[in-house]
Design a protein around this motif. Structure first.
Motif, PDB file in Angstrom:
ATOM      1  N   ALA A  55      37.171  40.194 106.172  1.00 47.80           N
ATOM      2  CA  ALA A  55      36.954  41.531 105.614  1.00 47.80           C
ATOM      3  C   ALA A  55      37.798  42.598 106.300  1.00 47.80           C
ATOM      4  CB  ALA A  55      35.479  41.892 105.719  1.00 47.80           C
ATOM      5  N   GLY A  56      38.677  42.214 107.198  1.00 50.65           N
ATOM      6  CA  GLY A  56      39.512  43.194 107.870  1.00 50.65           C
ATOM      7  C   GLY A  56      38.732  44.163 108.738  1.00 50.65           C
ATOM      8  N   GLY A  57      37.623  43.695 109.305  1.00 52.06           N
ATOM      9  CA  GLY A  57      36.833  44.535 110.198  1.00 52.06           C
ATOM     10  C   GLY A  57      35.722  45.302 109.518  1.00 52.06           C
ATOM     11  N   ARG A  58      35.586  45.170 108.197  1.00 52.39           N
ATOM     12  CA  ARG A  58      34.566  45.941 107.462  1.00 52.39           C
ATOM     13  C   ARG A  58      33.191  45.260 107.548  1.00 52.39           C
ATOM     14  NH1 ARG A  58      35.369  45.857 101.959  1.00 52.39           N
ATOM     15  NH2 ARG A  58      36.904  44.175 102.017  1.00 52.39           N
ATOM     16  N   VAL A  59      32.737  45.018 108.766  1.00 55.50           N
ATOM     17  CA  VAL A  59      31.510  44.239 108.965  1.00 55.50           C
ATOM     18  C   VAL A  59      30.704  44.805 110.129  1.00 55.50           C
ATOM     19  CG1 VAL A  59      30.584  41.983 109.649  1.00 55.50           C
ATOM     20  CG2 VAL A  59      32.546  42.107 108.098  1.00 55.50           C
ATOM     21  N   ASP A  60      29.411  44.980 109.926  1.00 56.35           N
ATOM     22  CA  ASP A  60      28.481  45.059 111.045  1.00 56.35           C
ATOM     23  C   ASP A  60      27.223  44.305 110.639  1.00 56.35           C
ATOM     24  OD1 ASP A  60      26.884  46.890 109.550  1.00 56.35           O
ATOM     25  OD2 ASP A  60      27.838  48.629 110.501  1.00 56.35           O
ATOM     26  N   LEU A  61      26.230  44.255 111.496  1.00 54.05           N
ATOM     27  CA  LEU A  61      25.028  43.511 111.143  1.00 54.05           C
ATOM     28  C   LEU A  61      23.805  44.137 111.790  1.00 54.05           C
ATOM     29  CD1 LEU A  61      24.759  40.141 113.090  1.00 54.05           C
ATOM     30  CD2 LEU A  61      26.535  41.800 113.593  1.00 54.05           C
ATOM     31  N   MET A  62      22.675  43.909 111.133  1.00 59.85           N
ATOM     32  CA  MET A  62      21.394  44.380 111.621  1.00 59.85           C
ATOM     33  C   MET A  62      20.557  43.171 111.998  1.00 59.85           C
ATOM     34  SD  MET A  62      18.361  46.399 109.617  1.00 59.85           S
ATOM     35  CE  MET A  62      19.548  47.403 108.748  1.00 59.85           C
ATOM     36  N   LEU A  63      20.138  43.124 113.229  1.00 50.60           N
ATOM     37  CA  LEU A  63      19.333  42.006 113.700  1.00 50.60           C
ATOM     38  C   LEU A  63      17.852  42.328 113.566  1.00 50.60           C
ATOM     39  CD1 LEU A  63      21.298  41.074 116.944  1.00 50.60           C
ATOM     40  CD2 LEU A  63      21.501  40.060 114.669  1.00 50.60           C
ATOM     41  N   GLY A  64      17.081  41.317 113.182  1.00 50.72           N
ATOM     42  CA  GLY A  64      15.645  41.512 113.059  1.00 50.72           C
ATOM     43  C   GLY A  64      14.924  40.178 113.101  1.00 50.72           C
ATOM     44  N   ARG A  65      13.601  40.251 112.990  1.00 55.66           N
ATOM     45  CA  ARG A  65      12.777  39.039 113.051  1.00 55.66           C
ATOM     46  C   ARG A  65      12.273  38.613 111.688  1.00 55.66           C
ATOM     47  NH1 ARG A  65       8.112  40.497 116.319  1.00 55.66           N
ATOM     48  NH2 ARG A  65       8.622  42.631 115.739  1.00 55.66           N
ATOM     49  N   GLY A  66      12.548  39.432 110.645  1.00 52.79           N
ATOM     50  CA  GLY A  66      12.088  39.081 109.311  1.00 52.79           C
ATOM     51  C   GLY A  66      10.613  39.363 109.121  1.00 52.79           C
TER      52      GLY A  66
END
Length: 367
Positions: free
Chosen positions: A102-113
């Protein structure tokens, strides 16, 4: 400030037409929504991660990689990556791969669901939820920041001389948000590392969100990452709009009443009064969203849920048109006018790389 949408990917029958989309239709509807989000000028598309019916997004990186190939500007994120039941080695490699594609167009959210049975499905015990989160995230950070990792913990086999591949793009790991509805331990974790904190902001009254964000801000400052008002905060929210608020309420009511999460409970009017759910005109959504700043302060990301509870794709796309044409342009202008100059924007790959390069240059000069 970043504006976008997130999906939980539920496969829910339309209660008005009594038609249930196929898994194929629902998955491709999410892709269509992401493309439309970019088209109308939004910044972020985020997907949840679920491994049980009635949800379909069990593989966020596959979905986001497919979307990355069909977009050019949209930032691709998750609205939950399960840090408790995914192997941190696999998270490190999967999201670094997505970063490159994605050419750097990425982040993420961590969770437990929000699904207890997912723990034994993946060989874990729900009673270890917080401990798994803390240990797995500590390992994930090392995997992204160290080329060779020796590691031993409680919940997985040790690593000896391990290098995750590919390495993060430009040596800059994806930015991480820690998402939570109710756990102060997650706000503490986000503050400890100086990461972002994302409050779901859908099911609880504003006083609860105010307490959670306030805790995160205070601890962010106490750990030396900056002032409390400079902490990185994101909010969720759910909206449904029509030009006339009465039309919006009448149309949305059957979807609310039969929603898999909050259906068959409080009335729509009670739920709107007690939570940030906003059903009405575009101006009502603008006014309600601007009011969030009154109790969480200046924040960096606002994501809206549009496609839950069996709402047909056509209606969700109409919501995106209203967001892009009437709501978000006003919100951008108003939030920008209110934000102090020294309160940062949401981090991106470009800004994180620039900060890293500037720090390296400063260190070089100091030598």
């Amino acid at each position: 400030m970043q504006f976008g949408i997130f999906t939980v990917g539920d496969l829910t029958p339309d209660p008005t037409a009594r038609v249930e989309p196929s898994e194929f239709d629902r998955i491709h509807a999410m892709v269509t929504l992401a493309r439309k989000a970019e088209e109308v000028g939004l910044d972020v598309f985020a997907t949840g991660e679920h491994h049980n019916p009635p949800f379909v997004p069990s593989s966020p990186t596959t979905l986001l990689g497919f979307i990355a190939a069909q977009t050019s500007r949209l930032l691709l994120s998750t609205s939950t990556t399960l840090i408790t039941t995914n192997d941190p080695v696999k998270i490190a490699e999967d999201y670094a791969m997505l970063q490159h594609l994605a050419g750097g167009r990425v982040d993420l959210m961590l969770g437990r669901g929000n699904t207890g049975p997912v723990y034994p499905w993946f060989g874990q015990d729900i009673r270890n939820g917080i401990a798994l989160t803390v240990e797995n995230y500590a390992l994930l950070r090392r995997l992204w920041r160290e080329d060779v990792v020796d590691w031993e913990g409680k919940f997985r086999t040790p690593l000896q001389g391990f290098t995750s591949t590919p390495r993060p793009l430009d040596g800059v790991p994806p930015f991480v948000w820690h998402g939570s509805i109710r756990s102060p331990e997650i706000a503490e974790l986000a503050a400890y590392y100086g990461d972002g904190f994302f409050a779901n902001h859908i099911f609880w009254p504003k006083e609860h969100t105010e307490r959670m964000v306030g805790l995160y801000r205070r601890r962010f400052e106490s750990y030396g990452h900056g002032r409390a008002d400079q902490a990185i905060v994101g909010l969720g929210g759910q909206v449904f709009m029509r030009k006339n608020s009465q039309d919006a309420i009448a149309e949305f009511r059957p979807y609310f009443d039969n929603a898999p999460v909050y259906g068959h409970g409080p009335s729509l009017e009670d739920f709107m009064a007690q939570t940030p759910l906003t059903v009405g005109s575009p101006q009502q959504v603008i006014d309600r969203t601007l009011s969030f700043r009154e109790y969480v302060g200046d924040y960096q990301r606002q994501l809206f849920l549009l496609d839950h509870a069996g709402l047909p794709l056509k209606a969700a796309l109409e919501q995106l048109d209203l967001l892009g044409e009437e709501v978000v342009p006003v919100l951008r202008k108003e939030f920008a006018a209110l934000r102090p100059a020294d309160v940062p924007e949401a981090p991106t790959h470009r800004s994180l790389k620039a900060a890293r390069d500037a720090e390296a240059g400063t260190e070089l000069v100091s030598r």
